[in-house]
Motif scaffolding. Sequence first.
Motif: not given
Length: 169
Positions: A6, A8-9, A65, A67, A94, A96, A100, A103, A105, A108-109
């Motif tokens: 993605t 950022r990931l 996942v 960064l 998921y 996280i 984090f 944000n 994430y 996004e994931a």
Amino acid sequence: MILLQTARLFLRPYTHEDIHALYPIFSDAVTMQYYPAAFSLQQTQTWIQRNIERYNKDGFGLWAVCLQETKQCIGDCGLIKQQIQGKTEIEVGYHISKAFWSNGYATEAALACRDFGFEQMGVSKLVSIIDPRNTASIRVAEKIGFTKEQEAIIFNKNHCIYAGFKANE
């Protein structure tokens, strides 16, 4: 090996070395508040091994996942088979690290995994199994286009089942 990427990931298969990043996440009481309990070191190792076995058996599982900028593993996200009221469904799951949170994430994931399920695997429906008190996870499910489909007893307690369907082309 990067499976998904993605902005950022990146998501990649677990390795046994991921224990160092995942144990602090899975052993944290706040992160795991909607599970029966935080994980021990052995339970975290078993979690990693079970997903490695899923890659071989199912062709998918939960993935690390990371960064893009630092390569740091901050959690997991992926697809796993689940039994819901006697039917096999594929869940977008998921976790996280709380360091984090907030944000984007997880969203996004989860979007990357949703798209992988629909576009690469060709499934027409995905679900997320969420404790009704987990409002942050509910928001992630809604942001990736899932809506509450039902409630069901899973893992010996009530859960909301959020579902998303592949768009007709």
